[in-house]
Write an enzyme that holds these catalytic residues in place. Sequence first.
Site, short mmCIF file in Angstrom:
data_model
loop_
_atom_site.label_atom_id
_atom_site.label_comp_id
_atom_site.label_asym_id
_atom_site.label_seq_id
_atom_site.Cartn_x
_atom_site.Cartn_y
_atom_site.Cartn_z
N LYS A 9 0.82 -1.21 0.00
CA LYS A 9 0.00 0.00 0.00
C LYS A 9 0.86 1.27 0.00
CE LYS A 9 -3.94 -2.32 2.26
NZ LYS A 9 -4.96 -2.22 3.34
N TYR A 49 -12.37 -2.24 -3.69
CA TYR A 49 -12.92 -2.30 -2.34
C TYR A 49 -14.44 -2.15 -2.30
CZ TYR A 49 -8.36 -2.35 0.04
OH TYR A 49 -7.13 -2.70 0.53
N ASN A 112 -2.10 0.16 6.74
CA ASN A 112 -1.57 -1.10 7.28
C ASN A 112 -0.72 -1.89 6.29
OD1 ASN A 112 -3.64 -1.97 5.69
ND2 ASN A 112 -4.81 -2.97 7.31
N HIS A 115 -2.15 -5.54 1.50
CA HIS A 115 -3.42 -6.23 1.28
C HIS A 115 -3.10 -7.64 0.84
CE1 HIS A 115 -7.23 -7.54 -0.41
NE2 HIS A 115 -6.53 -7.96 -1.43
N GLU A 126 -9.30 -10.75 -8.01
CA GLU A 126 -8.41 -9.61 -7.79
C GLU A 126 -7.21 -9.64 -8.73
OE1 GLU A 126 -9.67 -9.18 -3.05
OE2 GLU A 126 -7.63 -9.74 -3.56
#
Length: 137
Positions: A9, A49, A112, A115, A126
């Site tokens: 991320k 998302y 965080n 993913h 995905e």
Amino acid sequence: LERTFSILKPDATRRNLTGAVNAVIEAAGLRIVGQRRIRMTREQAETFYAVHKERPFFGELVEFMTSGPVVVQVLEGENAVAKYREVMGATNPAQAAEGTIRKQFAESVGENTVHGSDSADNAKIEIAQFFTDADIA
Ligand code: ATP
Ligand code: MG
């Protein structure tokens, strides 16, 4: 062998942690068989998302995921989906186990670091959103 989809991320690329996170991934026995650094568009982030679109943090999540470059990856290995979830650690880094990526590197529940797909079916969906077969070897 199974495949899973991973994203490093924007907090990871911002802090120059691509190599450090990849070292943890590879040490866990997962092979990086596809990898590309991109800037996600708002539309890509919203689609990716979509399952969270009614959650209070959705807007913040889309803002964050489009705030800087990300590294999208395809990881391959035995039980890759479950293994990567284990290597990532809990969503909230305060609850993540010792040695996990989120325990070592994540700053908050929102930012965080990584993913990882939560099922083999979602991994296929995905991966197809960001890679063609020719990009994976
Ligand atoms: P990911 O889907 O990114 O691998 P996850 O499966 O551990 O993480 P999800 O519940 O799917 O967690 O949430 C998706 C992402 O939304 C989280 O990784 C985090 O970036 C963000 N998020 C989740 N809960 C919160 C929250 N309470 N506040 C802010 N952001 C959140
Ligand atoms: Mg998730």
